[in-house]
Design an enzyme around this catalytic site. Structure first.
Site, PDB file in Angstrom:
ATOM      1  N   GLN A  69     -87.510   3.867  22.812  1.00  0.00           N
ATOM      2  CA  GLN A  69     -86.052   3.711  22.897  1.00  0.00           C
ATOM      3  C   GLN A  69     -85.649   3.161  24.264  1.00  0.00           C
ATOM      4  OE1 GLN A  69     -84.311   7.653  22.320  1.00  0.00           O
ATOM      5  NE2 GLN A  69     -85.199   8.470  24.206  1.00  0.00           N
TER       6      GLN A  69
ATOM      7  N   HIS B 124     -89.914   7.563  21.806  1.00  0.00           N
ATOM      8  CA  HIS B 124     -89.172   8.447  20.896  1.00  0.00           C
ATOM      9  C   HIS B 124     -90.188   9.242  20.084  1.00  0.00           C
ATOM     10  CE1 HIS B 124     -85.791   9.027  17.635  1.00  0.00           C
ATOM     11  NE2 HIS B 124     -86.555  10.067  17.752  1.00  0.00           N
TER      12      HIS B 124
ATOM     13  N   PHE C 115     -87.130  18.234  22.740  1.00  0.00           N
ATOM     14  CA  PHE C 115     -87.418  16.929  22.125  1.00  0.00           C
ATOM     15  C   PHE C 115     -88.884  16.871  21.698  1.00  0.00           C
ATOM     16  CE2 PHE C 115     -87.304  12.040  23.163  1.00  0.00           C
ATOM     17  CZ  PHE C 115     -87.134  11.740  21.827  1.00  0.00           C
TER      18      PHE C 115
ATOM     19  N   HIS D 150     -89.627  19.110  18.770  1.00  0.00           N
ATOM     20  CA  HIS D 150     -89.110  18.522  17.531  1.00  0.00           C
ATOM     21  C   HIS D 150     -90.064  17.449  17.020  1.00  0.00           C
ATOM     22  CE1 HIS D 150     -86.195  16.721  14.715  1.00  0.00           C
ATOM     23  NE2 HIS D 150     -86.646  15.575  15.177  1.00  0.00           N
ATOM     24  N   GLU D 151     -90.499  16.569  17.923  1.00  0.00           N
ATOM     25  CA  GLU D 151     -91.395  15.478  17.507  1.00  0.00           C
ATOM     26  C   GLU D 151     -92.724  16.036  17.002  1.00  0.00           C
ATOM     27  OE1 GLU D 151     -90.516  12.175  17.184  1.00  0.00           O
ATOM     28  OE2 GLU D 151     -88.544  12.966  17.641  1.00  0.00           O
TER      29      GLU D 151
ATOM     30  N   LYS E 287     -91.986  17.969  13.503  1.00  0.00           N
ATOM     31  CA  LYS E 287     -91.597  17.098  12.383  1.00  0.00           C
ATOM     32  C   LYS E 287     -92.669  16.057  12.063  1.00  0.00           C
ATOM     33  CE  LYS E 287     -87.829  14.057  10.829  1.00  0.00           C
ATOM     34  NZ  LYS E 287     -86.452  13.614  11.126  1.00  0.00           N
ATOM     35  N   HIS E 288     -93.195  15.389  13.091  1.00  0.00           N
ATOM     36  CA  HIS E 288     -94.112  14.266  12.850  1.00  0.00           C
ATOM     37  C   HIS E 288     -95.562  14.576  13.229  1.00  0.00           C
ATOM     38  CE1 HIS E 288     -90.656  11.628  12.097  1.00  0.00           C
ATOM     39  NE2 HIS E 288     -90.097  12.115  13.187  1.00  0.00           N
TER      40      HIS E 288
HETATM   41  P1  5GP Z   1     -82.260   7.906  11.752  1.00  0.00           P
HETATM   42  O1  5GP Z   1     -81.689   8.392  10.483  1.00  0.00           O
HETATM   43  O2  5GP Z   1     -81.488   8.269  12.971  1.00  0.00           O
HETATM   44  O3  5GP Z   1     -82.758   6.496  11.750  1.00  0.00           O
HETATM   45  O4  5GP Z   1     -83.618   8.731  11.914  1.00  0.00           O
HETATM   46  C1  5GP Z   1     -83.610  10.114  12.088  1.00  0.00           C
HETATM   47  C2  5GP Z   1     -85.024  10.594  12.189  1.00  0.00           C
HETATM   48  O5  5GP Z   1     -85.700  10.455  10.941  1.00  0.00           O
HETATM   49  C3  5GP Z   1     -85.911   9.817  13.156  1.00  0.00           C
HETATM   50  O6  5GP Z   1     -85.767  10.238  14.465  1.00  0.00           O
HETATM   51  C4  5GP Z   1     -87.268  10.141  12.615  1.00  0.00           C
HETATM   52  O7  5GP Z   1     -87.642  11.447  12.955  1.00  0.00           O
HETATM   53  C5  5GP Z   1     -87.034  10.084  11.145  1.00  0.00           C
HETATM   54  N1  5GP Z   1     -87.230   8.720  10.604  1.00  0.00           N
HETATM   55  C6  5GP Z   1     -86.260   7.782  10.360  1.00  0.00           C
HETATM   56  N2  5GP Z   1     -86.795   6.683   9.809  1.00  0.00           N
HETATM   57  C7  5GP Z   1     -88.117   6.896   9.708  1.00  0.00           C
HETATM   58  C8  5GP Z   1     -89.194   6.132   9.177  1.00  0.00           C
HETATM   59  O8  5GP Z   1     -89.059   4.996   8.706  1.00  0.00           O
HETATM   60  N3  5GP Z   1     -90.417   6.704   9.239  1.00  0.00           N
HETATM   61  C9  5GP Z   1     -90.620   7.950   9.753  1.00  0.00           C
HETATM   62  N4  5GP Z   1     -91.883   8.415   9.768  1.00  0.00           N
HETATM   63  N5  5GP Z   1     -89.634   8.700  10.226  1.00  0.00           N
HETATM   64  C10 5GP Z   1     -88.396   8.195  10.204  1.00  0.00           C
HETATM   65  P1  5GP Z   2     -85.906  12.398  15.058  1.00  0.00           P
HETATM   66  O1  5GP Z   2     -84.776  11.477  15.133  1.00  0.00           O
HETATM   67  O2  5GP Z   2     -87.254  12.030  15.565  1.00  0.00           O
HETATM   68  O3  5GP Z   2     -85.875  13.348  13.909  1.00  0.00           O
HETATM   69  O4  5GP Z   2     -85.511  13.362  16.240  1.00  0.00           O
HETATM   70  C1  5GP Z   2     -84.503  13.185  17.095  1.00  0.00           C
HETATM   71  C2  5GP Z   2     -84.121  14.593  17.510  1.00  0.00           C
HETATM   72  O5  5GP Z   2     -84.517  14.797  18.845  1.00  0.00           O
HETATM   73  C3  5GP Z   2     -82.648  14.804  17.413  1.00  0.00           C
HETATM   74  O6  5GP Z   2     -82.425  16.132  17.027  1.00  0.00           O
HETATM   75  C4  5GP Z   2     -82.188  14.568  18.822  1.00  0.00           C
HETATM   76  O7  5GP Z   2     -81.062  15.318  19.149  1.00  0.00           O
HETATM   77  C5  5GP Z   2     -83.381  15.043  19.636  1.00  0.00           C
HETATM   78  N1  5GP Z   2     -83.529  14.276  20.872  1.00  0.00           N
HETATM   79  C6  5GP Z   2     -83.641  14.844  22.094  1.00  0.00           C
HETATM   80  N2  5GP Z   2     -83.746  13.900  23.029  1.00  0.00           N
HETATM   81  C7  5GP Z   2     -83.693  12.712  22.401  1.00  0.00           C
HETATM   82  C8  5GP Z   2     -83.750  11.364  22.854  1.00  0.00           C
HETATM   83  O8  5GP Z   2     -83.864  11.061  24.048  1.00  0.00           O
HETATM   84  N3  5GP Z   2     -83.687  10.397  21.904  1.00  0.00           N
HETATM   85  C9  5GP Z   2     -83.563  10.676  20.583  1.00  0.00           C
HETATM   86  N4  5GP Z   2     -83.496   9.655  19.726  1.00  0.00           N
HETATM   87  N5  5GP Z   2     -83.498  11.937  20.116  1.00  0.00           N
HETATM   88  C10 5GP Z   2     -83.571  12.947  21.020  1.00  0.00           C
END
Ligand code: 5GP
Ligand code: 5GP
Length: 221
Positions: free
Chosen positions: A31, A58, A108, A111-112, A115-116
């Site tokens: 990011q 990210h 953060f 969470h990563e 979730k992943h």
């Molecule tokens: P957003 O809806 O903001 O694009 O994504 C929210 C979160 O969903 C991301 O931070 C990530 O954790 C997950 N995510 C969104 N798109 C993808 C994708 O194409 N592949 C994977 N593995 N995770 C995703």
């Molecule tokens: P994802 O989108 O991978 O599911 O996760 C994003 C989560 O991590 C959200 O709950 C968001 O609030 C938190 N988060 C904490 N720090 C950051 C950051 O620097 N960038 C993003 N994209 N998400 C962050």
């Protein structure tokens, strides 16, 4: 005898399924902090200080070729700081959190991981180290600036951004945009793809959906 071979085969399949990765590839997502902050929602600098003006990690996200993805694969595996203590300094600079309220990054990273990371077939130390090493391998800011694409508030075409990264990293990225407070499309996240053993960058089997404007702003940070 037949039953014996049957049991052997079942055991073999069980072992193979337990140890093979149940996904096709990873997205490695970085990011641009200027674009995370330059939105209606704004951002908060980490409690450890303002991050460098560089792309930050990210996440490293397991994905299927059809675009769907597994998540939260092991609810019993919580992020354990002690497994990444040798990486903490790098995580603070290369994987900073910008969400509000200010934090030190633990939320953060947890969470990563939960979730992943739990779907990655990697242990916690290797998962974070792999992402940090990928960032070194794919120096996005250098790729862009060496093509004259600089974070100074100017706008660039999507093609020029993708070409600059393809030239220097060797693979075509996916570019995700968000909107600044005036509604201009800006460079938010860059996705690269990695094979499912997390060893090599690859061409993406599938790209996420999303659209950038015809001119993409690259804000300063
Ligand atoms: P957003 O809806 O903001 O694009 O994504 C929210 C979160 O969903 C991301 O931070 C990530 O954790 C997950 N995510 C969104 N798109 C993808 C994708 O194409 N592949 C994977 N593995 N995770 C995703
Ligand atoms: P994802 O989108 O991978 O599911 O996760 C994003 C989560 O991590 C959200 O709950 C968001 O609030 C938190 N988060 C904490 N720090 C950051 C950051 O620097 N960038 C993003 N994209 N998400 C962050």
């Amino acid at each position: 005898m037949k039953a014996f071979y049957y049991i052997l085969a079942v055991q073999f399949l069980f072992v193979v399924s337990a140890y093979s990765q149940d996904f096709d590839f990873f997205y490695f997502v970085q990011q641009w902090p200027g674009s995370y902050c330059d939105t209606e929602k704004s951002c908060c600098y980490p409690s450890t200080g303002k991050p460098e003006a560089d792309f930050g990690i990210h996440g490293l996200w397991p994905n299927y070729n059809d675009g769907s993805y597994p998540s939260s694969c092991d609810p019993s595996s919580q992020f354990d700081q002690s497994q990444t203590s040798s990486l903490l300094k790098r995580m603070r600079t290369e994987w900073p959190t910008l969400a509000c309220p200010s934090g030190d990054g633990l939320k953060f990273w947890s969470h990563e991981w939960e979730k992943h990371g739990t779907c990655s077939a990697l242990g916690q130390h290797d998962y974070f180290q792999t992402a940090l090493d990928l960032k070194n391998q794919a120096n996005l800011l250098q790729s862009l600036t060496s093509a004259g694409i600089e974070p100074n508030g100017n706008s660039y075409t999507l093609e020029s951004i993708k070409d600059a990264i393809k030239q220097s990293v060797g693979f075509t990225p996916f570019v995700e945009c968000n909107d600044d407070t005036s509604g201009n499309s800006q460079l938010y996240q860059i996705y690269l793809c990695v094979d499912n053993s997390a060893s090599n960058l690859i061409e993406c089997p599938t790209f996420p959906h999303g659209k950038c404007g015809s001119q993409i702003e690259f804000p300063s940070f």
